[in-house]
Design a protein around this motif. Structure first.
Motif, PDB file in Angstrom:
ATOM      1  N   MET A   1      57.506  14.108  69.571  1.00 11.43           N
ATOM      2  CA  MET A   1      57.451  14.765  68.278  1.00 11.43           C
ATOM      3  C   MET A   1      56.199  14.331  67.527  1.00 11.43           C
ATOM      4  SD  MET A   1      60.287  14.560  65.266  1.00 11.43           S
ATOM      5  CE  MET A   1      59.559  13.872  63.801  1.00 11.43           C
ATOM      6  N   ILE A   2      55.499  15.295  66.935  1.00 13.52           N
ATOM      7  CA  ILE A   2      54.310  14.954  66.159  1.00 13.52           C
ATOM      8  C   ILE A   2      54.659  14.864  64.678  1.00 13.52           C
ATOM      9  CG2 ILE A   2      53.585  17.393  66.063  1.00 13.52           C
ATOM     10  CD1 ILE A   2      50.678  16.384  65.873  1.00 13.52           C
ATOM     11  N   SER A   3      54.125  13.837  64.012  1.00 17.53           N
ATOM     12  CA  SER A   3      54.247  13.693  62.559  1.00 17.53           C
ATOM     13  C   SER A   3      52.838  13.556  62.014  1.00 17.53           C
ATOM     14  CB  SER A   3      55.051  12.442  62.184  1.00 17.53           C
ATOM     15  OG  SER A   3      56.283  12.387  62.856  1.00 17.53           O
ATOM     16  N   LEU A   4      52.492  14.392  61.045  1.00 19.26           N
ATOM     17  CA  LEU A   4      51.206  14.239  60.359  1.00 19.26           C
ATOM     18  C   LEU A   4      51.486  13.447  59.091  1.00 19.26           C
ATOM     19  CD1 LEU A   4      49.761  17.832  60.886  1.00 19.26           C
ATOM     20  CD2 LEU A   4      49.299  15.765  62.221  1.00 19.26           C
ATOM     21  N   ILE A   5      51.114  12.171  59.095  1.00 17.84           N
ATOM     22  CA  ILE A   5      51.448  11.312  57.968  1.00 17.84           C
ATOM     23  C   ILE A   5      50.184  10.973  57.191  1.00 17.84           C
ATOM     24  CG2 ILE A   5      53.298  10.354  59.407  1.00 17.84           C
ATOM     25  CD1 ILE A   5      51.775   7.654  59.255  1.00 17.84           C
ATOM     26  N   LYS A   6      50.366  10.462  55.984  1.00 12.82           N
ATOM     27  CA  LYS A   6      49.240   9.996  55.182  1.00 12.82           C
ATOM     28  C   LYS A   6      49.188   8.473  55.232  1.00 12.82           C
ATOM     29  CE  LYS A   6      48.042  13.996  53.105  1.00 12.82           C
ATOM     30  NZ  LYS A   6      47.470  14.922  54.082  1.00 12.82           N
ATOM     31  N   GLN A  12      44.982  11.816  56.619  1.00  9.29           N
ATOM     32  CA  GLN A  12      45.931  12.239  57.650  1.00  9.29           C
ATOM     33  C   GLN A  12      45.784  11.443  58.937  1.00  9.29           C
ATOM     34  OE1 GLN A  12      46.869  16.507  58.467  1.00  9.29           O
ATOM     35  NE2 GLN A  12      46.007  16.103  60.513  1.00  9.29           N
ATOM     36  N   LEU A  13      46.935  10.988  59.448  1.00 13.97           N
ATOM     37  CA  LEU A  13      47.020  10.398  60.779  1.00 13.97           C
ATOM     38  C   LEU A  13      48.016  11.208  61.598  1.00 13.97           C
ATOM     39  CD1 LEU A  13      47.314   6.599  59.853  1.00 13.97           C
ATOM     40  CD2 LEU A  13      45.252   7.789  60.646  1.00 13.97           C
ATOM     41  N   ALA A  14      47.631  11.553  62.830  1.00  9.49           N
ATOM     42  CA  ALA A  14      48.529  12.282  63.731  1.00  9.49           C
ATOM     43  C   ALA A  14      49.275  11.256  64.586  1.00  9.49           C
ATOM     44  CB  ALA A  14      47.739  13.234  64.612  1.00  9.49           C
ATOM     45  N   VAL A  15      50.601  11.289  64.482  1.00  7.18           N
ATOM     46  CA  VAL A  15      51.444  10.280  65.126  1.00  7.18           C
ATOM     47  C   VAL A  15      52.468  10.990  66.009  1.00  7.18           C
ATOM     48  CG1 VAL A  15      52.963   8.308  64.714  1.00  7.18           C
ATOM     49  CG2 VAL A  15      51.165   8.831  63.072  1.00  7.18           C
ATOM     50  N   TYR A  16      52.696  10.452  67.197  1.00 10.75           N
ATOM     51  CA  TYR A  16      53.579  11.069  68.184  1.00 10.75           C
ATOM     52  C   TYR A  16      54.656  10.062  68.565  1.00 10.75           C
ATOM     53  CZ  TYR A  16      49.542  14.142  68.417  1.00 10.75           C
ATOM     54  OH  TYR A  16      48.517  14.990  68.080  1.00 10.75           O
ATOM     55  N   SER A  17      55.907  10.467  68.473  1.00 12.53           N
ATOM     56  CA  SER A  17      57.002   9.536  68.770  1.00 12.53           C
ATOM     57  C   SER A  17      57.879  10.079  69.885  1.00 12.53           C
ATOM     58  CB  SER A  17      57.826   9.269  67.508  1.00 12.53           C
ATOM     59  OG  SER A  17      58.293  10.479  66.938  1.00 12.53           O
ATOM     60  N   PHE A  18      58.404   9.154  70.680  1.00 11.79           N
ATOM     61  CA  PHE A  18      59.182   9.503  71.879  1.00 11.79           C
ATOM     62  C   PHE A  18      60.354   8.541  72.002  1.00 11.79           C
ATOM     63  CE2 PHE A  18      54.653  10.115  72.422  1.00 11.79           C
ATOM     64  CZ  PHE A  18      54.531  11.419  72.883  1.00 11.79           C
ATOM     65  N   TYR A  50      62.710   2.245  74.989  1.00 10.74           N
ATOM     66  CA  TYR A  50      62.071   1.867  73.725  1.00 10.74           C
ATOM     67  C   TYR A  50      61.805   3.114  72.886  1.00 10.74           C
ATOM     68  CZ  TYR A  50      61.081  -2.691  75.879  1.00 10.74           C
ATOM     69  OH  TYR A  50      61.189  -3.922  76.487  1.00 10.74           O
ATOM     70  N   PHE A  51      61.617   2.899  71.588  1.00 11.70           N
ATOM     71  CA  PHE A  51      61.103   3.948  70.718  1.00 11.70           C
ATOM     72  C   PHE A  51      59.585   3.835  70.770  1.00 11.70           C
ATOM     73  CE2 PHE A  51      60.097   5.462  66.246  1.00 11.70           C
ATOM     74  CZ  PHE A  51      60.303   6.812  66.539  1.00 11.70           C
ATOM     75  N   VAL A  52      58.932   4.811  71.387  1.00 15.98           N
ATOM     76  CA  VAL A  52      57.502   4.727  71.655  1.00 15.98           C
ATOM     77  C   VAL A  52      56.718   5.561  70.640  1.00 15.98           C
ATOM     78  CG1 VAL A  52      55.679   5.240  73.326  1.00 15.98           C
ATOM     79  CG2 VAL A  52      57.857   4.280  74.112  1.00 15.98           C
ATOM     80  N   ILE A  53      55.696   4.934  70.066  1.00 13.76           N
ATOM     81  CA  ILE A  53      54.825   5.614  69.114  1.00 13.76           C
ATOM     82  C   ILE A  53      53.404   5.560  69.647  1.00 13.76           C
ATOM     83  CG2 ILE A  53      53.926   5.614  66.749  1.00 13.76           C
ATOM     84  CD1 ILE A  53      56.475   3.962  66.001  1.00 13.76           C
ATOM     85  N   CYS A  54      52.759   6.710  69.708  1.00 13.65           N
ATOM     86  CA  CYS A  54      51.324   6.789  69.977  1.00 13.65           C
ATOM     87  C   CYS A  54      50.688   7.499  68.782  1.00 13.65           C
ATOM     88  CB  CYS A  54      51.025   7.587  71.238  1.00 13.65           C
ATOM     89  SG  CYS A  54      51.890   7.014  72.707  1.00 13.65           S
ATOM     90  N   TYR A  55      49.422   7.305  68.584  1.00 17.79           N
ATOM     91  CA  TYR A  55      48.769   8.000  67.474  1.00 17.79           C
ATOM     92  C   TYR A  55      47.306   8.236  67.841  1.00 17.79           C
ATOM     93  CZ  TYR A  55      46.666   3.494  66.140  1.00 17.79           C
ATOM     94  OH  TYR A  55      45.953   2.319  66.141  1.00 17.79           O
TER      95      TYR A  55
END
Length: 261
Positions: A1-6, A12-18, A50-55
């Motif tokens: 899932m992509i999240s565009l966070i501040k 803006q940072l593009a963050v991807y979670s799995f 695990y809860f994996v985050i890439c950005y």
């Protein structure tokens, strides 16, 4: 899932979670000129437990290009991402530029990390003048020259990068990295020198080196192991992007390390 966070500066940072957000968290940080996609072989394995985050590091992928960035800014972006997900503590794994970002996190935000893996990186990467020269060249001439030779820096001769999907995708991500974003990262790396400071890091660390890496060498890893109080070292049979060239070996070493912490 992509999240565009501040981030804390509204950029803006593009963050991807799995995976399952209730599981322990791992955050992966990409190398210069790549994006979150470089971690595909790790996401596949680690998102099971695990809860994996890439950005996308600022200036790369879908994240904002931000001038006058420093290594501290790169590290603060990671903290802002963890805050977005309400994660108190995570395992961190960064490669090359992401690796030195991890060292900075160990200095300024140790309370957020169970462990820090510094892959194919160093307490100081390259020379200031070379980074500044590369930044100026890329801004005026673009990235085409760097793209055409990057496989020689990223992968060893024995690796069939042409037939490896993740390797090809990573070279493609370099070709579409905004020149201004790449240049800003080069300037941040030009100023980044943590050799005098890393002895203050208290988080358990792993220096994960590529035995065939001409950019950040095993000697760089040995320096970190010698100066960081709780730092292990491991060497994989690969060049600079060892997580792509030797994913099974990389994953096994990383899995065993984080399981201890």
């Amino acid at each position: 899932m992509i999240s565009l966070i501040k981030n804390r500066n509204g950029q803006q940072l593009a963050v991807y979670s799995f995976g399952d957000a209730t599981q322990p968290a791992i955050i992966f940080s990409n190398s210069l000129g790549t994006d979150h996609g470089m971690w595909q072989a790790q996401v596949t394995v680690f998102a099971q437990d695990y809860f994996v985050i890439c950005y996308d590091t600022r200036g790369h992928g879908k994240s904002a290009v931000i001038d006058n960035s420093t290594l501290t800014d790169l590290a603060n972006d990671v903290v802002d991402i963890l805050d977005h997900f309400n994660i108190e503590k995570a395992h961190f794994c960064g490669i090359s530029m992401g690796g030195i970002t991890g060292l900075q996190l160990g200095l300024i935000a140790p309370q957020h990390f169970l462990s820090i893996t510094i892959a194919n990186s160093a307490a100081k990467i390259g020379q200031e003048t070379a980074w500044l020269s590369r930044a100026d060249t890329v801004e005026t001439e673009g990235l085409a020259d760097i793209v055409s030779t990057t496989h020689m820096r990223w992968f060893s001769d024995k690796f069939d990068y042409i037939h490896d999907a993740i390797a090809q995708q990573s070279i493609q991500s370099l070709s579409v990295t905004p020149p201004k974003g790449y240049a800003a990262a080069c300037r941040a790396l030009a100023q980044a020198d943590l050799r005098e400071q890393i002895s203050a890091i208290q988080v358990p660390c792993l220096a994960l080196c590529g035995g065939l890496d001409p950019v950040t060498t095993v000697a760089d890893g040995e320096f970190m192991q010698a100066h960081i109080p709780n730092c292990e070292i491991a060497v994989v049979d690969a060049s600079h992007l060892s997580n792509i060239e030797a994913p099974q070996q990389f994953n096994q070493i990383f899995a065993e390390f984080i399981a201890k912490h």
